[in-house]
Design a protein around this motif. Sequence first.
Motif, short mmCIF file in Angstrom:
data_model
loop_
_atom_site.label_atom_id
_atom_site.label_comp_id
_atom_site.label_asym_id
_atom_site.label_seq_id
_atom_site.Cartn_x
_atom_site.Cartn_y
_atom_site.Cartn_z
N VAL A 87 0.81 -1.22 0.00
CA VAL A 87 0.00 0.00 0.00
C VAL A 87 0.85 1.27 0.00
N LYS A 88 2.14 1.13 0.08
CA LYS A 88 3.02 2.31 0.10
C LYS A 88 2.82 3.14 -1.17
N GLY A 89 2.69 4.44 -0.97
CA GLY A 89 2.47 5.34 -2.09
C GLY A 89 1.02 5.48 -2.48
N ARG A 90 0.14 4.64 -1.95
CA ARG A 90 -1.29 4.72 -2.28
C ARG A 90 -2.14 5.07 -1.06
N PHE A 91 -1.77 4.56 0.10
CA PHE A 91 -2.53 4.77 1.34
C PHE A 91 -1.78 5.74 2.24
N THR A 92 -2.53 6.52 3.00
CA THR A 92 -1.94 7.43 3.97
C THR A 92 -2.70 7.33 5.29
N ILE A 93 -1.97 7.02 6.34
CA ILE A 93 -2.56 6.98 7.68
C ILE A 93 -2.30 8.32 8.36
N SER A 94 -3.27 8.79 9.10
CA SER A 94 -3.12 10.03 9.84
C SER A 94 -4.03 10.00 11.05
N ARG A 95 -3.84 10.94 11.93
CA ARG A 95 -4.71 11.02 13.11
C ARG A 95 -4.85 12.46 13.54
N LEU A 105 -7.60 6.63 7.33
CA LEU A 105 -6.82 5.93 6.32
C LEU A 105 -7.33 6.39 4.96
N GLN A 106 -6.53 7.21 4.30
CA GLN A 106 -6.86 7.66 2.96
C GLN A 106 -6.33 6.62 1.99
N MET A 107 -7.22 6.07 1.18
CA MET A 107 -6.86 5.01 0.26
C MET A 107 -7.10 5.49 -1.16
N ASN A 108 -6.02 5.62 -1.91
CA ASN A 108 -6.10 6.03 -3.30
C ASN A 108 -5.63 4.89 -4.21
N GLY A 109 -6.00 4.96 -5.47
CA GLY A 109 -5.56 3.93 -6.40
C GLY A 109 -5.96 2.54 -5.96
N LEU A 110 -7.18 2.39 -5.50
CA LEU A 110 -7.61 1.10 -4.96
C LEU A 110 -7.59 0.01 -6.02
#
Length: 120
Positions: free
Chosen positions: A63-71, A80-85
């Motif tokens: 998921v590296k480069g496609r997903f971003t975890i934040s809080r 969890l922002q998920m792009n390019g699913l």
Amino acid sequence: QVQLVESGGGLVQAGGSLRLSCAASGRFSEYNAGWFRQVSGKEREFVAAIKWYGSSTNYTDSVKGRFTISRDNAKNTMYLQMNGLKPEDAAVYYCAAGGLGSRKEEYRYWGQGTRVTVSS
């Protein structure tokens, strides 16, 4: 005690995006946290983790480069922002807190999960 409730799952076409949220109660801001996912019949697998202070993150390679975890600790919420699913991202996604890194056995608190379906 920390309670976690995920939201934001749904059906998306391949290449699309979703943002998962994990709303927490209790002293969530004091805990490292993460996202895991599980496909029926398979082991729950690590997706991403974030330290309690938010600036340190790590991801599983797929998921590296496609997903971003934040809080946002002020809101007691993790994202969890998920792009390019991709179809292989389809699973039930769980948020977890109280652990460290990628080992699910180390996490103390779990949400009930939110389902992500990706159509090809």
